[in-house]
Enzyme design. Structure first.
Site, mmCIF file in Angstrom:
data_model
loop_
_atom_site.group_PDB
_atom_site.id
_atom_site.type_symbol
_atom_site.label_atom_id
_atom_site.label_comp_id
_atom_site.label_asym_id
_atom_site.label_seq_id
_atom_site.Cartn_x
_atom_site.Cartn_y
_atom_site.Cartn_z
ATOM 1 N N ARG A 168 0.875 -1.185 0.000
ATOM 2 C CA ARG A 168 0.000 0.000 0.000
ATOM 3 C C ARG A 168 0.906 1.227 0.000
ATOM 4 O O ARG A 168 1.412 1.625 1.048
ATOM 5 C CB ARG A 168 -0.866 -0.038 1.259
ATOM 6 N N HIS A 190 -3.626 4.760 4.394
ATOM 7 C CA HIS A 190 -4.755 3.817 4.369
ATOM 8 C C HIS A 190 -5.955 4.438 3.654
ATOM 9 O O HIS A 190 -6.545 3.834 2.757
ATOM 10 C CB HIS A 190 -5.138 3.426 5.801
ATOM 11 N N TYR A 226 3.250 5.763 11.518
ATOM 12 C CA TYR A 226 3.515 4.396 11.971
ATOM 13 C C TYR A 226 4.412 3.575 11.043
ATOM 14 O O TYR A 226 4.677 2.427 11.332
ATOM 15 C CB TYR A 226 2.191 3.648 12.196
HETATM 16 C C1 LIG Z 1 -15.235 -5.151 10.979
HETATM 17 C C2 LIG Z 1 -14.389 -3.960 10.755
HETATM 18 N N1 LIG Z 1 -13.550 -3.557 11.714
HETATM 19 C C3 LIG Z 1 -12.809 -2.456 11.548
HETATM 20 C C4 LIG Z 1 -12.894 -1.720 10.406
HETATM 21 C C5 LIG Z 1 -12.055 -0.466 10.253
HETATM 22 N N2 LIG Z 1 -11.037 -0.669 9.226
HETATM 23 C C6 LIG Z 1 -11.234 -0.254 7.967
HETATM 24 S S1 LIG Z 1 -10.018 -0.742 6.951
HETATM 25 C C7 LIG Z 1 -9.188 -1.510 8.202
HETATM 26 C C8 LIG Z 1 -7.921 -2.233 7.901
HETATM 27 C C9 LIG Z 1 -8.100 -3.252 6.847
HETATM 28 O O1 LIG Z 1 -6.862 -3.797 6.494
HETATM 29 P P1 LIG Z 1 -6.721 -4.864 5.343
HETATM 30 O O2 LIG Z 1 -7.702 -5.965 5.536
HETATM 31 O O3 LIG Z 1 -5.295 -5.250 5.263
HETATM 32 O O4 LIG Z 1 -7.172 -4.090 4.014
HETATM 33 P P2 LIG Z 1 -6.500 -2.805 3.371
HETATM 34 O O5 LIG Z 1 -7.274 -1.624 3.864
HETATM 35 O O6 LIG Z 1 -5.073 -2.785 3.763
HETATM 36 O O7 LIG Z 1 -6.677 -2.968 1.900
HETATM 37 C C10 LIG Z 1 -9.872 -1.362 9.388
HETATM 38 C C11 LIG Z 1 -9.415 -1.877 10.681
HETATM 39 C C12 LIG Z 1 -13.790 -2.170 9.427
HETATM 40 N N3 LIG Z 1 -13.951 -1.531 8.283
HETATM 41 N N4 LIG Z 1 -14.520 -3.276 9.624
#
Ligand SMILES: Cc1ncc(C[n+]2csc(CCOP(=O)(O)OP(=O)(O)O)c2C)c(N)n1
Ligand SMILES: Cc1ncc(C[n+]2csc(CCOP(=O)(O)OP(=O)(O)O)c2C)c(N)n1
Ligand SMILES: [Mg+2]
Ligand SMILES: [Mg+2]
Lengths: 369, 363, 363, 369
Positions: free
Chosen positions: B256, B260, B269
């Site tokens: 990435r 985010h 971080y």
């Molecule tokens: C159930 C849930 N918990 C928390 C969140 C908040 N949140 C949004 S994106 C994220 C991280 C996701 O990481 P990853 O699965 O690696 O996907 P990326 O965003 O890196 O593509 C979090 C914790 C959420 N959307 N859904």
């Protein structure tokens, strides 16, 4: 660690009236004693989210059994910075970045709590709390009762909630009523920096599980002087933020902001003096304060951001109908969100109650005879 | 049963970070395909940049950039057949675009307007992207059940992030796919971060692909910055799924490069050196280099393409910005097939309130 | 990454179904230990039979027999140290008993009385058994976090059924145990059935032990009908956990010889031949045979032991049946540390209602 | 497949009075057309759980897109036999035994429903529904709204609920109010075999997600003649089971049984004629029928098995206070469970409202002037 008299902790920006009831109760409701002495007092001028941080810091300092856990609460300091600097200052053993799993977060908090720790878990947004519900309902809320007091769950689950910050879907929900219907849980919602500090400390010190919902729309809306003295506020009383004899306005969370504005405008423009009650602890509910106010004013409007049907407003309205019917000079009315999902961010303003809605409703209720 | 599972798969990479061919390209990949593919990568990157700019200037709300992960989405999209079903998460701009979702709809969604989800054509039965992490994977399992029970020869592609592999739904859905032999392919966009939580803090398993073993299905790792590798892995897995031969978990290893979302600040971080290193592996440049070296591309073609892409993105932005608002009660009229009695009553309250707001703002 | 994982572990079995020694017993296992162990198996089976009888005669409510799985619970219990913590599910009568939970308390719980959960002594910090499937595993992860953060050298044992391996909590907790190197041992009582759903319909993975690979932890299979094998696997895993060397998943292969609970009728969904076959592998008989053949046991010892066991069970039943009821408001006084205002008001309503019921029944 | 006029489907064992309102509304609310013609009519004398089975059978016969799924619903026919014989008669492709995973069950139902199937998922006991909540709230209830009608979720989640059968912990909960607060869901609760048949058929035919809660305590309490004609009952009206002019008793689910007994006893012993309303669809709520009744009687008692605070009773009471205040001759009262977890089986009788509680409360309300 004694609970401070509620009156002392009232926010500065609102009329500093506390009903006798609150002060009376507060003194009798000291949360559990601290395992350490509280450290030095200092005064900080902080926002609500900074007050949360201050309380967490204080709890980590005073109680070795307190541990913070959740997604992104460590190095990142939480997506709203509620846990900013805590990992740096207290170390990774006290501030735990968990894997991305809400059922796990709630479940492990239950396990930790049964062994004498005081986990303070963050759910990143209330819209993501649902996977944690099973553990909250089936275990956190029941461990004491199930074991007839042998084990208990002194845990806190913090979650920012509510709309108004133009966030994506699932980031703006207000589903506090779901949790208020669960026996064994406490559900607490601050609406000012001082109350955030005091209520969160009490939530952490409380021997039972508390869902602590933080109105993120007002996370940074105002600053207040908060004395960092480790003193909690009582968890089972409403706070009367403004006194008035014509009508009682009842609300909680971010809507307190609109409610206070409406009260001021009603006083200034229409000579209507509204009493404003911040419910703060929506479960267990302190109906005495509300009923006493309505006995005086004879009228009541409840302001709630959540969907209309089956919200906390319904419980309060029902109780008023049952216990204060003879005092009611007009039907209790509710100004609420609608029985719809929160609209995507462009249209959330349509959904959310605003000052005009409150004033309009109050005027209608005042006309009623 | 103590043995760890780290096995590099045969087709892990075709075009490496220097633009060099590591092994012969699959037969499915032609020069035209590669050029079209390159345009797609550039288009998505251009849209992405624009979307961030729109957010920064207050014309859009929170947006999750897919910078650096364009090959994952594009390769996956190109491996799908029209009648397959796509069940995305929120960082799938590329795949959705390949499926026919319009760029202006993608902007519209992040601008906070549900109408962006009214997909047409090929995507008409695709699910909207899912925000609660990993929930889409159980939906995808359900879609696969539906396809299987219709006796169709379609398959389902679903996606998730590396963080999502920690969530129950991830395992529950793969477990079902294994025991019911569902026509499902699950593609992990392993971009190394879940907001601020690195892959290493998410799980102790050496690879994410090996999580397939818990479900009794195949697991594959691919270079997520090589659009050919992603395409080929998804293509093979979908073919297997369509043939009734079961589900596959694919871990695409990428990075990435952005925050985010626009609400995030990744400098808090993670190390800038790590990001710098990751930039050397990113997917667009390597394909450009390869095309150049194969004499399939030159700077004239590049200029023409860039202009064309910019035009397409600008048009989408214009459409997005000029889309008239929804009717004020539209958030009430789609909750149920027909408006319920309570909602009819509440619409009256809404209109009363809107009138109050008008008056108050008027005086 | 297509390789399936089936590897028989070295210490899968010590005493086989014929009572024959398959390999040398571990040093930890003495003749005294084996005799004590045999008594425990018989005791649990006797209690179990009695509990079913109590339910059938209306003296207890729904009860989940552990018939055939006594070795799993007993072996596990014997592998625990006093200051370890046990986080059980509902079919763990044997382990709970070994931990010091009284037999009458076990009956009391299934008779619908919360006071059965007031464990004392060694079990004072153990969790009560968990009914929502697999939830106990995340609790156990939390307990392990607590132990680890206290710097103690204790470990946590948690248990679940084969069906539980389909639930998100199973994976989420093991994943945490892997990435945080928790002092956790998870023991699956693979009794082949989740009510009416056979193991084969629960997951496509060849073994349940291989699910450990998804979490990057060790996975082990043992003969769940060999109390020595169960003991030794749990013993080794707990030792490893206490030493800070990480978590282990153990799959104990056994069979549910009874109905799922007294509310179930297993003849509806499984073959009597399968049950008959399973009886030949059950754990009690094989140990008895072994002891006899080793001349460690004879029919006098057997008679004396049976009498003793019966006495112990009868005493527990008597205690259970003679326990005075709870106070009528006791279901209100433990909800919070102190009764809340609403509960105080509601207690008044309760007493009013109870008075009404008295009066009405009186006339 | 038309919805039958509600009046025709009234149970035989209770006074067969249906308010005009109900009949009026019903005719205008036909659920979606069937994709096949309904088969022959037959009449069966069945219990409530058998009526559920009959409706499922009918739906499987008439609608090829209906699929049953859940834990133990196949060969075992469900732990309460609600799906008995269905796998045998319709095959394993229509009746799916799933792995043990409630989030999966709800999530896959969402996925199936978006592709034109009509999944009818069983959650074995309502106490195990919590892991399914995320999908119900975030997806099933929102897919239509999220996609502005492009996709929708015509699914049913069935779950037995309520206490009184001496089951272990988590097998006796009544948390219907949690779901009634979720916009986009319907929550439907039958209280007789005829209503079980008619409401379940309508739930399956409805284009939106329905939580169908089955009061297991009365699964086998009475038998009724049910005509297996494929006709649904309306999902958005209350059923008036008994007419009376002195007081309105409002309830739903198993408590209808106690409520009707109380009404009969009140009439026989005290000459108090109670109108009894079965809410049946607790969300969306048909307040018109209830308000109209209370306008007539001036008094109301609500009987609810669930915990007292924040239940459906609160919503109904609140609405009466808001919309029928001038008709109320006495405060609305609630007879409810308590704000405690359901006690373990030995003591569940203490928790559950009973006939005496209802009669006592009614008499108090009648004395009020
Ligand atoms: C159930 C849930 N918990 C928390 C969140 C908040 N949140 C949004 S994106 C994220 C991280 C996701 O990481 P990853 O699965 O690696 O996907 P990326 O965003 O890196 O593509 C979090 C914790 C959420 N959307 N859904
Ligand atoms: C979350 C949840 N869903 C459903 C149930 C109902 N239920 C009780 S036991 C059981 C089967 C469990 O099978 P398994 O995990 O193999 O354990 P066993 O009973 O065979 O020991 C089910 C479905 C439950 N208790 N919890
Ligand atoms: Mg990621
Ligand atoms: Mg089992």
């Amino acid at each position: 660690m004694a609970t401070k008299n509620a009156a002392e902790k009232m926010p500065k920006e609102v009329t500093e009236q506390v009903s006798e009831r609150v002060s009376g109760k507060a003194s009798g409701k000291a949360p559990e004693k601290s395992s350490r002495k509280t450290s030095e007092k200092t005064t900080h001028t902080v926002t609500l989210v900074e007050a949360v941080n201050l309380a967490l810091r204080r709890a980590l300092t005073d109680h070795p059994e307190v541990v913070i856990l959740g997604e992104d609460v460590g190095t990142n300091g939480g997506v709203f910075r509620a846990t900013e600097g805590l990992k740096r200052d207290f170390g990774f053993k006290r501030v735990l970045d968990t894997p991305l799993a809400e059922s796990l977060i709630a479940g492990m908090a239950v396990g930790m709590a049964t062994q004498g720790m005081r986990p303070v878990a963050e759910i990143q947004f209330m819209g993501f709390i649902f996977a944690a519900v099973e553990h909250m309902v089936c275990h956190a809320a029941r461990m004491r009762n199930r074991t007839r007091g042998r084990l208990h769950c002194p845990l806190v689950i913090r979650a920012p909630f509510g709309g108004g910050i133009h966030a994506p879907e699932h980031h703006s929900e207000s589903t506090e009523a779901l949790f208020a219907h669960i026996p064994g849980l406490r559900v607490v919602i601050p609406s000012s920096p001082t109350r955030a500090y005091g209520l969160l400390l009490s939530a952490i010190q409380d021997p039972d599980p508390v869902l602590f919902l933080e109105p993120k729309r007002i996370y940074r809306m105002v600053r207040q002087e908060v004395e960092d003295d480790g003193q909690g506020l009582p968890l089972d009383v409403c706070f009367t933020l403004r006194q008035g004899e014509h009508i009682t306005l009842v609300s909680w969370g971010a809507m307190i902001h609109e409610t206070m504005l409406a009260a001021k405008q009603l006083a200034a423009e229409d000579g209507i003096e509204a009493e404003v009650i911040d419910v703060a602890s929506i479960s267990p509910l302190d109906m005495d304060t509300i009923i006493r106010s309505v006995e005086k004013t004879g009228r009541c409007v409840i302001i709630q951001e959540a969907a209309r049907s089956g919200g906390i407003g319904s419980e309060i309205s029902a109780r008023l109908g049952e216990d204060a019917l003879m005092y009611l000079q007009a039907p209790v009315q509710r100004v609420t969100g609608y029985d719809t999902p929160m609209p995507y961010s462009k249209n959330e303003g349509l959904y959310m109650p605003c000052v005009e809605d409150i004033i309009g409703t109050v005027k209608k209720v005042m006309e009623d005879v | 049963m103590r043995q760890e599972f780290v096995q590099t798969d045969d087709n892990y990479c075709f075009i490496d970070s220097k633009g060099k061919l590591v092994q012969e390209l699959p037969g499915e990949v032609s020069s035209d395909w590669l050029q079209a593919c390159y345009r797609l990568l550039v288009l998505i990157r251009t849209l992405d940049k624009k979307a961030v700019a729109l957010q920064r200037t207050g014309q859009m709300h929170t947006y999750p950039s897919c910078l650096g992960q364009e090959a994952v989405g594009t390769g996956a999209g190109l491996a799908m057949q029209d009648d397959d079903i796509f069940v995305p998460y929120y960082r799938d701009q590329a795949t959705q675009y390949v499926r026919g979702v319009r760029l202006d709809q993608i902007l519209q969604l992040w601008g906070g307007d549900e109408r962006g989800n009214i997909f047409e054509g090929v995507a008409a039965k695709d699910l909207p992207f899912c925000i609660p992490i990993a929930n889409q994977m159980t939906h995808a399992a359900g879609v696969a059940v539906a396809l299987k029970s219709k006796g169709s020869h379609q398959a389902v592609l679903t996606t998730c992030g590396d963080g999502a592999t920690s969530r129950g739904d991830f395992y529950e859905s793969l477990n079902l796919a294994g025991v019911w032999q569902l026509p499902l392919v699950a593609l992990i966009n392993n971009n190394q971060w879940a907001i601020s939580v690195p892959r290493s803090a998410q799980t102790g398993s050496k690879t994410l692909a090996q999580k397939a073993i818990a479900a009794g299905i195949d697991g594959v790792q691919v270079d997520g910055n090589d659009v050919v590798a992603v395409f080929y892995a998804v293509h093979q897995a979908m073919k297997k799924a369509r043939a009734g031969k079961g589900a596959t978990l694919i871990e695409a290893i990428t990075y990435r490069l952005s925050d985010h979302t626009t609400a995030d600040d990744a400098t808090r971080y993670r190390d800038s050196q790590e990001v710098k290193t990751a930039w050397e592996l990113e997917p667009v440049k390597r394909l450009q280099t390869y095309l150049h070296e194969q004499k399939l591309w030159d700077s004239d073609k590049e200029q023409a393409m860039l202009k064309d892409v910019q035009k397409e993105v600008d048009a989408a932005v214009a459409t997005y910005l000029n889309t008239p608002p929804q009717k004020p009660d539209e958030f009430m009229t789609h909750v149920y097939a027909e408006m319920t009695q309570p909602l009819l009553e509440q619409r009256a309250i809404l209109f009363e309130h809107l009138a109050l707001r008008e008056t108050d703002n008027g005086h």
